[in-house]
Structures are given as structure tokens and as C-alpha cells.
Write a protein that holds these residues in place. Sequence first.
Motif, PDB file in Angstrom:
ATOM      1  N   PHE A   1       0.818  -1.205   0.000  1.00  0.00           N
ATOM      2  CA  PHE A   1       0.000   0.000   0.000  1.00  0.00           C
ATOM      3  C   PHE A   1       0.859   1.264   0.000  1.00  0.00           C
ATOM      4  N   SER A   2       1.998   1.224   0.666  1.00  0.00           N
ATOM      5  CA  SER A   2       2.878   2.388   0.639  1.00  0.00           C
ATOM      6  C   SER A   2       3.324   2.695  -0.792  1.00  0.00           C
ATOM      7  N   ILE A   3       3.578   1.648  -1.571  1.00  0.00           N
ATOM      8  CA  ILE A   3       3.956   1.840  -2.978  1.00  0.00           C
ATOM      9  C   ILE A   3       2.812   2.512  -3.731  1.00  0.00           C
ATOM     10  N   GLN A   4       1.584   2.029  -3.505  1.00  0.00           N
ATOM     11  CA  GLN A   4       0.429   2.611  -4.192  1.00  0.00           C
ATOM     12  C   GLN A   4       0.270   4.093  -3.857  1.00  0.00           C
ATOM     13  N   ILE A   5       0.484   4.452  -2.590  1.00  0.00           N
ATOM     14  CA  ILE A   5       0.363   5.853  -2.176  1.00  0.00           C
ATOM     15  C   ILE A   5       1.378   6.728  -2.910  1.00  0.00           C
ATOM     16  N   PHE A   6       2.629   6.334  -2.901  1.00  0.00           N
ATOM     17  CA  PHE A   6       3.665   7.181  -3.508  1.00  0.00           C
ATOM     18  C   PHE A   6       3.578   7.192  -5.030  1.00  0.00           C
ATOM     19  N   GLU A   7       3.145   6.094  -5.650  1.00  0.00           N
ATOM     20  CA  GLU A   7       2.949   6.083  -7.095  1.00  0.00           C
ATOM     21  C   GLU A   7       1.792   6.996  -7.483  1.00  0.00           C
ATOM     22  N   ALA A   8       0.707   6.950  -6.713  1.00  0.00           N
ATOM     23  CA  ALA A   8      -0.437   7.821  -7.006  1.00  0.00           C
ATOM     24  C   ALA A   8      -0.056   9.292  -6.846  1.00  0.00           C
ATOM     25  N   LEU A   9       0.691   9.627  -5.794  1.00  0.00           N
ATOM     26  CA  LEU A   9       1.133  11.012  -5.605  1.00  0.00           C
ATOM     27  C   LEU A   9       2.029  11.474  -6.751  1.00  0.00           C
ATOM     28  N   ALA A  10       2.848  10.570  -7.254  1.00  0.00           N
ATOM     29  CA  ALA A  10       3.783  10.932  -8.327  1.00  0.00           C
ATOM     30  C   ALA A  10       3.088  11.107  -9.674  1.00  0.00           C
TER      31      ALA A  10
END
Length: 557
Positions: A88-97
Motif C-alpha cells: 500500500f505504501s507503494i500505491q500511495i507514492f505512485e499515485a502522488l507521483a
Amino acid sequence: MGVKVRLENFVPYDQSLQWTLHADYFKAKGRSAWTDNIIPYAATNNAPLARQHIHILFRLIKELEEAEKIDACEGIAILEVGAGSGQFSIQIFEALAHDFGDAGRRLRERITWILSDFSERTLQEATETKHVASLVAEGRVVPALYDASGQEPMRRLDGQTLQGQVIAVVASYLGCVLPFRYFRKQDNHWTECWASLSAEIEGNDLDAQTVLDSIRGGITSPVWSQLSLELDWRPVTLEDAFDDPTHARVINDATEAMDESTVGYPTVLFDALVRWKKLLVDGGLVFLSDLGKHSSLSLAGHEDPNPTIYGNTLNHSVCFALLEPLARHSNFGLLRTVDALGQLQQAICKHGPPLSQGLEDTFRTWYVESTEHQDLLDFEKAGRDAYENSDYRRSMRLYRKCLALSPRDPDLYYGLGRSCLAGGYFSEAIETMMAGFNYDPDLRLDFDFHLGRACASLGYHHKALEWYTHSVRRDPHPVTFANMAETHFLLENYDAAYLQWREALTMDPVYPAALEGMERLKQIFFQQRIATLDETGPDELRLAPGQDTSGKTVETE
């Protein structure tokens, strides 16, 4: 016939040894509990859910800055509890990027995501994956050991205690795996569920501790087939059952209108929810997403605990309706979904100032009115079903809908690529698999094998061999060796084909494709030998008339 060994005397349900085995499994299995598809995780580890949370975070940060609770120029911390595989941390930072323009990229640079779990092995393995490792190196993710029971302070992997406050706590699929207590009401009289765990074991004169040690030693293998749980409902005074009287008030409020009810009560989750107030900046939020029921009507009637077993873990459904009396008695704000059809129940809990209209509007827009999250889950399930039913074109269309909602998910590219391949769309399969391959830096999925199949189907045999070679280096399998052999056979590299089929048969001595391939090779070698002999005279073989190739005289009548 096995012998039944009682492993414990009756204890309250939440204190049973079943929870010890449950925790042992998570600790011993590590990240593979999720990556081996034993414990479901897609529902709470996807791009739409990340975007939902980010929309709320933008609103929360704006309000905290306006109230001067945080400074617009400083970094902010978010705690994820029970992070598991770390996806989920990956999903958060990918979405922000990628999904929120410049505002998202600026917020990405402010966030420190505390990736926490109670299992050191799980946490260590999660931080060793390439995506998470890069976020750790960048300073965006900080791994931390943390048990939601609150018995130990939060600390880094090196043992250093983590200090400071966070603006939000994220808890996804956490409540359902924390210990539950069970209470039953009949005409205003209460009983509590007690439990006793037994095991059926081969052998004689086995004491309980020896049997328990044996089970715990093999905890990564399925154990529930040899276990049984006896239940006993015992009278209890609800007000005396808890250290915190708030819980008795919550249960009484939720069941006030019912003559009969059964309450699965997530005591550990609710204690944590109240305790997290100390971790949060004044006005901070808790995000809850879990397996659950939306209505207090689910509490009506009598039933025994019936957890879903994944691996050796216990998963109980959380009644989100219990959050309303908990919020009222614990003085925090609450917004939650009330959709009976939703795969997840979701809530945000706010400690401190009352919920603003802006926060309520944002929650309603992205958690209630938006269907992106549930659409993704439904489309993916329908795509899998269509594939299993050989309706490959429909499967392809459904997976494309999934990728429109979650465009960087390697599992979705893998599903689409398999459907393309099975449907005969080989060029599309290569394009799709290559895109997915680039989103799977840890090589979790076998894109290599399917790329080999697609290339071979288009006649790119040398390229197919390259992909098959990558696949067997990562995960040797008789099917891949047999496919390599078939490709060599088509290229008339018969010696190489023999060696690959032989390797397949070493792994699976009765593998049909390899056995059939060997028979074809025998025919080829026989025909080659016959052709050579047809072109060879006795003088060239240095045979006298009447002699065979061994030099023996051939007897004739």
C-alpha cells in the motif's frame, strides 16, 4: 487412528492458543503469506483506495495548516499499522507521483510513511523489495516494529524508539486479524464465549506441551485440519468483563433493542483506536478499511464464532456499526460507509476538533459516491472468471477496464497478458506482458514464461528461448523446460531438445509433453541413422558380406 490431545483448558475466546498459532504463522511466513496468494490483499492494496485516502489527506492537511496544527513548510508523518507486504505504501507514492499533478508531487516530498508491522521477518522482507527499498533509501518510508496491542513502543529495526506525532494512522485489514471477544445476549442476560483447543495426533502418551511445540514448529504448513475448537458460553456481567467500562456501554447501546444478539467484539482494535489519540496531531485521522458488516442488524440472533481461515490465520468480520457508540462514548468524530454490498467497510475517525463540512463532503464524494474501488475489484473478478471459462475476448476487455483504474498494477497486466495469449492475440500479449514486466522489479510474476510462449507462437524462436531461460533461472519448472525443448526441436537443435526434455523428466518423470517429445526424438534419430546407412555401402563400414555392424557373421538359411 489419531489421539485427541487437549492443548488448553477453557479460556476466554480471545485468550485461546489459536491466537498464538495465528501470530506464529504471520511471524514465520513473512511476506510470502501475501505474495503466495494465501492471504487476500488486493482489496486494500490498489490504486483507487490509495487515491481515496489521498483526497482525504489533502483536505486534512489544509485544515491542519489553517488551524496552525502543522506548518506548511514542514514534513508530515503517517503511520500504517499492520502493513504486511508493504504494497500500500507503494500505491500511495505512485499515485502522488502520477495522479495528482504538481500538488501530488509536492505532497510526496513532504510525507514520511512509517511502515509498521508486528512481525520482524515480514517487515524486513517488505523493505528488501526494490520498490520499498528505494522509498526507504529516499527517506520517504521508515520501517518500524509495532504491535497494535500497544504493549511495546514503536521502534526501528535497529531498536531505536520512534518519537513524534503523525497526522494520520492507516489500518487496512487489521481489525479482522486482531483477537476478538464474543458475547451473547438472551433476555438481558449475557454470556461470554470460552474456548479450548485440541489436536488429533498420531501416537501414544503425548503430553500437551510436546504436541503444541510440534504444531508450532511446523506452523507454515496447514495445521487446522488436525485442530478442533470446543466452545462454551459462560455467564458474565458485561460491566465487569472489561478494564475499560466504555466497551460494555458500546455493546449495550448496539444491542439495546434486541432480545437476542451475538457480538463479536474487536477489543484490541477498539482499544488501539482510542489509544492512537496520543500518537496523532490534534485533529488527526484514523483510516479504517476492513472485512466487515455495515449494520447492527448483523448482531441479531445467536451464532458461534466462525472465522475465515487463510493459511493458519483467523479472520473475523468487524461490525462497523459498533463504531458509532464507540465514537459517542470516546468522543471522536466518525464517518463511515454503510453499503451492504461493498467488499470493504471503511471509516475515518477524527480525534480533536469536530468533523468539518469539507471533510464530510470529501468523504462522501470519494468513499460513498465514487465506485472506482469496488469497480476494480468487480472487474478483476469478472476478468478472472471469463478467463477460466475460456471467454478470452471478454476477459481482455474487463482487464483493460481494470488497468484504466489501476494503471501500474503488474498483476492486472499479467491477467490481461494471459488472456491475450490464450485468445491468440500474441502481439498484444507481448506488449502487455512487457509493460507488466517493467512494473514488477522483484520478478514476483512469471512474465518471462508467458513472453516465451507468445514469442514462440509468433515464430520468434530464439527470442522465446531467451525468455524461457530467464524463467527457469528464477523458477525451474518442467513445463518451461519442455517448452524450451519444443522450441529447440522446431529449430532442429535436436541435441539441445533432448537435454531440455531430459531435464523436464528429471523434475517430473511422467510429464506427458516431455515423454511424447522424447518419442519424437527417437524417430528423428532413427530416421537420421537409416538415412546415413542407406547412403553407406558395406565397404565404407568395413563389413564383409554376411556380417552385421558388430562384426558378427549373419547366419542365413
